[in-house]
Design an enzyme around this catalytic site. Sequence first.
Site, PDB file in Angstrom:
ATOM      1  N   ALA A  53     -27.516  -3.246   6.482  1.00 35.53           N
ATOM      2  CA  ALA A  53     -27.673  -4.739   7.035  1.00 35.53           C
ATOM      3  C   ALA A  53     -26.574  -5.254   7.517  1.00 35.53           C
ATOM      4  CB  ALA A  53     -28.080  -5.712   6.082  1.00 35.53           C
ATOM      5  N   ASP A 194     -37.992   3.604  22.309  1.00 31.54           N
ATOM      6  CA  ASP A 194     -38.485   4.543  23.383  1.00 31.54           C
ATOM      7  C   ASP A 194     -39.528   3.927  24.239  1.00 31.54           C
ATOM      8  OD1 ASP A 194     -36.837   6.780  22.639  1.00 31.54           O
ATOM      9  OD2 ASP A 194     -38.207   7.340  20.931  1.00 31.54           O
ATOM     10  N   HIS A 221     -37.932  11.999  18.551  1.00 39.97           N
ATOM     11  CA  HIS A 221     -37.044  10.838  18.815  1.00 39.97           C
ATOM     12  C   HIS A 221     -35.612  11.507  19.338  1.00 39.97           C
ATOM     13  CE1 HIS A 221     -34.767   6.970  19.633  1.00 39.97           C
ATOM     14  NE2 HIS A 221     -33.860   7.212  18.865  1.00 39.97           N
TER      15      HIS A 221
HETATM   16  N1  LIG Z   1     -34.389   5.102  15.701  1.00 46.36           N
HETATM   17  C1  LIG Z   1     -33.918   4.729  16.690  1.00 46.36           C
HETATM   18  O1  LIG Z   1     -34.494   4.508  17.820  1.00 46.36           O
HETATM   19  C2  LIG Z   1     -32.315   4.633  16.808  1.00 46.36           C
HETATM   20  C3  LIG Z   1     -31.531   4.868  15.718  1.00 46.36           C
HETATM   21  N2  LIG Z   1     -30.259   4.472  15.603  1.00 46.36           N
HETATM   22  C4  LIG Z   1     -29.559   5.098  14.465  1.00 46.36           C
HETATM   23  O2  LIG Z   1     -29.224   4.136  13.383  1.00 46.36           O
HETATM   24  C5  LIG Z   1     -28.128   4.287  12.772  1.00 46.36           C
HETATM   25  C6  LIG Z   1     -27.226   3.104  12.547  1.00 46.36           C
HETATM   26  O3  LIG Z   1     -26.811   2.765  13.844  1.00 46.36           O
HETATM   27  P1  LIG Z   1     -25.652   1.479  13.847  1.00 46.36           P
HETATM   28  O4  LIG Z   1     -26.250   0.361  13.255  1.00 46.36           O
HETATM   29  O5  LIG Z   1     -25.347   1.240  15.372  1.00 46.36           O
HETATM   30  O6  LIG Z   1     -24.458   2.183  13.056  1.00 46.36           O
HETATM   31  P2  LIG Z   1     -23.292   1.085  12.455  1.00 46.36           P
HETATM   32  O7  LIG Z   1     -22.306   2.105  12.119  1.00 46.36           O
HETATM   33  O8  LIG Z   1     -22.944   0.025  13.404  1.00 46.36           O
HETATM   34  O9  LIG Z   1     -24.053   0.526  11.013  1.00 46.36           O
HETATM   35  C7  LIG Z   1     -24.346   1.405  10.058  1.00 46.36           C
HETATM   36  C8  LIG Z   1     -24.155   0.743   8.825  1.00 46.36           C
HETATM   37  O10 LIG Z   1     -24.776   1.453   7.732  1.00 46.36           O
HETATM   38  C9  LIG Z   1     -24.057   1.313   6.525  1.00 46.36           C
HETATM   39  N3  LIG Z   1     -24.148   2.497   5.630  1.00 46.36           N
HETATM   40  C10 LIG Z   1     -23.339   3.391   5.663  1.00 46.36           C
HETATM   41  N4  LIG Z   1     -23.545   4.319   4.606  1.00 46.36           N
HETATM   42  C11 LIG Z   1     -24.463   3.461   4.019  1.00 46.36           C
HETATM   43  C12 LIG Z   1     -25.189   3.608   2.469  1.00 46.36           C
HETATM   44  N5  LIG Z   1     -25.136   4.791   1.672  1.00 46.36           N
HETATM   45  N6  LIG Z   1     -26.058   2.663   2.271  1.00 46.36           N
HETATM   46  C13 LIG Z   1     -26.313   1.618   3.015  1.00 46.36           C
HETATM   47  N7  LIG Z   1     -25.521   1.220   4.021  1.00 46.36           N
HETATM   48  C14 LIG Z   1     -24.919   2.130   4.680  1.00 46.36           C
HETATM   49  C15 LIG Z   1     -22.587   1.085   7.325  1.00 46.36           C
HETATM   50  O11 LIG Z   1     -21.721   0.383   6.187  1.00 46.36           O
HETATM   51  C16 LIG Z   1     -22.824   0.259   8.415  1.00 46.36           C
HETATM   52  O12 LIG Z   1     -22.683  -1.083   8.078  1.00 46.36           O
HETATM   53  C17 LIG Z   1     -27.409   5.516  13.238  1.00 46.36           C
HETATM   54  O13 LIG Z   1     -27.801   6.452  12.704  1.00 46.36           O
HETATM   55  C18 LIG Z   1     -28.256   5.446  14.875  1.00 46.36           C
HETATM   56  O14 LIG Z   1     -28.041   6.732  15.411  1.00 46.36           O
HETATM   57  C19 LIG Z   1     -29.536   3.892  16.409  1.00 46.36           C
HETATM   58  C20 LIG Z   1     -30.447   3.400  17.656  1.00 46.36           C
HETATM   59  C21 LIG Z   1     -31.764   3.692  17.826  1.00 46.36           C
HETATM   60  O1  LIG Z   2     -29.082   7.294  21.087  1.00 51.37           O
HETATM   61  C1  LIG Z   2     -28.701   7.161  19.955  1.00 51.37           C
HETATM   62  O2  LIG Z   2     -27.839   8.094  19.313  1.00 51.37           O
HETATM   63  C2  LIG Z   2     -29.315   6.187  19.349  1.00 51.37           C
HETATM   64  C3  LIG Z   2     -30.570   6.267  19.458  1.00 51.37           C
HETATM   65  O3  LIG Z   2     -31.340   6.935  18.936  1.00 51.37           O
HETATM   66  C4  LIG Z   2     -31.345   5.562  20.693  1.00 51.37           C
HETATM   67  O4  LIG Z   2     -30.537   4.837  21.407  1.00 51.37           O
HETATM   68  O5  LIG Z   2     -32.567   5.986  21.165  1.00 51.37           O
END
Ligand SMILES: NC(=O)C1=CN([C@@H]2O[C@H](COP(=O)(O)OP(=O)(O)OC[C@H]3O[C@@H](n4cnc5c(N)ncnc54)[C@H](O)[C@@H]3O)[C@@H](O)[C@H]2O)C=CC1
Ligand SMILES: O=C([O-])CC(=O)C(=O)O
Length: 357
Positions: A53, A194, A221
């Site tokens: 979060a 998406d 994805h």
């Molecule tokens: N499904 C989708 O469409 C998308 C998925 N993502 C993915 O979402 C994930 C997060 O992205 P962001 O928020 O930009 O990254 P970020 O690095 O800004 O935030 C991730 C958070 O997860 C926390 N974290 C790390 N290990 C943890 C644990 N064991 N338990 C709880 N929290 C933990 C970190 O402390 C950090 O606050 C990435 O894997 C990214 O690729 C991102 C965009 C789209």
């Molecule tokens: O592209 C990435 O790594 C994050 C993601 O999944 C998206 O933006 O669709």
Amino acid sequence: MQRRADINQRIARISAHLCPSSNSQMEGSSGLGMSNCRAKGGSPGFKVAILGAAGGIGQPLALLMKMNPLVSVLHLYDVVNTPGVTSDISHMDTGAVVRGFLGPQQLENALTGMDLVVIPAGVPRKPGMTRDDLFNINAGIVKTLCEGIAKCCPKAIVNVISNPVNSTVPIAAEVFKRAGTYDPKRLLGVTKLDVVRANTFVAEVLGLDPREVDVPVVGGHAGVTILPLLSQVKPPCSLSPEETEYLTSRIQNGGTEVVEAKAGAGSATLSMAYAAVKFADACLRGLRGDAGVVECAYVSSQVTELPFFATKVLLGRNGVEEIYSLGPLNEYERAGLNKAKEELAASIQKGVTFIRK
Ligand SMILES: NC(=O)C1=CN([C@@H]2O[C@H](COP(=O)(O)OP(=O)(O)OC[C@H]3O[C@@H](n4cnc5c(N)ncnc54)[C@H](O)[C@@H]3O)[C@@H](O)[C@H]2O)C=CC1
Ligand SMILES: O=C([O-])CC(=O)C(=O)O
């Protein structure tokens, strides 16, 4: 004089009740906590936890969830920075009670009693990386968090955002199977971004309002596994082969477009939080019993020969109530489907092997 002192004491008592310090909202702290707060737990609604979060997605997602009238309790869990995020979000004058949880020793309390758990925990991409390059770090994070879910809220609906979604959802399923809690209807990989992108880009090409456009996006994805079905766009439209090629490529590479624009500072966070909150809201409306709640999601599926696949699903009181078939595909989409299935099969197997090894 004495009367004045009494009044001051009374004011101090009242403000301690109504305005607990940010620390007192953190699990495990001493003194007056949210559990003592008179306002707590009064409003009906669902209990939602966000794991990760304090991150780029987690923070705006927490903000948007705090604005959702269907949420009565919002638990914010991360391994860093939750005191600050929780304090900040908790001052918003909306109904949900916010509580923060910091570090693995507070994971169980963060999860106990939750109806919906949203997982954006894990590392994001940098330019030049694929989503699969995140596997080594994020697979273990998702495994640990899902072990906590199996133990503390096995009936919760789980929304997996952490990449690579094509593998992290099978990982979650294997963890739940091992724990004996797996219910495929309650595990959903979030592919809503998406769809959000597809609606936006198609609307741009057609000169429409994106809110009026609905593009089914199926498969998974990552790259070619993201398969927009442009022959099924609503309202019905006719796209030229060049427009179809341009749109398919832009939708498949939307994530990379943001990663490159952010130039090392992460991947999509704001549009993802927007997509995630829309998706979570749909799950909550389903749980409430609303009729006709349909979203695309990456779920356990028999639509293809693969064990997981994203299609439109009907959301209800138990999570995924019905999975819709792909519908009629044109030749371009059939070729795309074959490519998508090949890559998806490998990503699913990689996730399953990670737990079974
Ligand atoms: N499904 C989708 O469409 C998308 C998925 N993502 C993915 O979402 C994930 C997060 O992205 P962001 O928020 O930009 O990254 P970020 O690095 O800004 O935030 C991730 C958070 O997860 C926390 N974290 C790390 N290990 C943890 C644990 N064991 N338990 C709880 N929290 C933990 C970190 O402390 C950090 O606050 C990435 O894997 C990214 O690729 C991102 C965009 C789209
Ligand atoms: O592209 C990435 O790594 C994050 C993601 O999944 C998206 O933006 O669709």
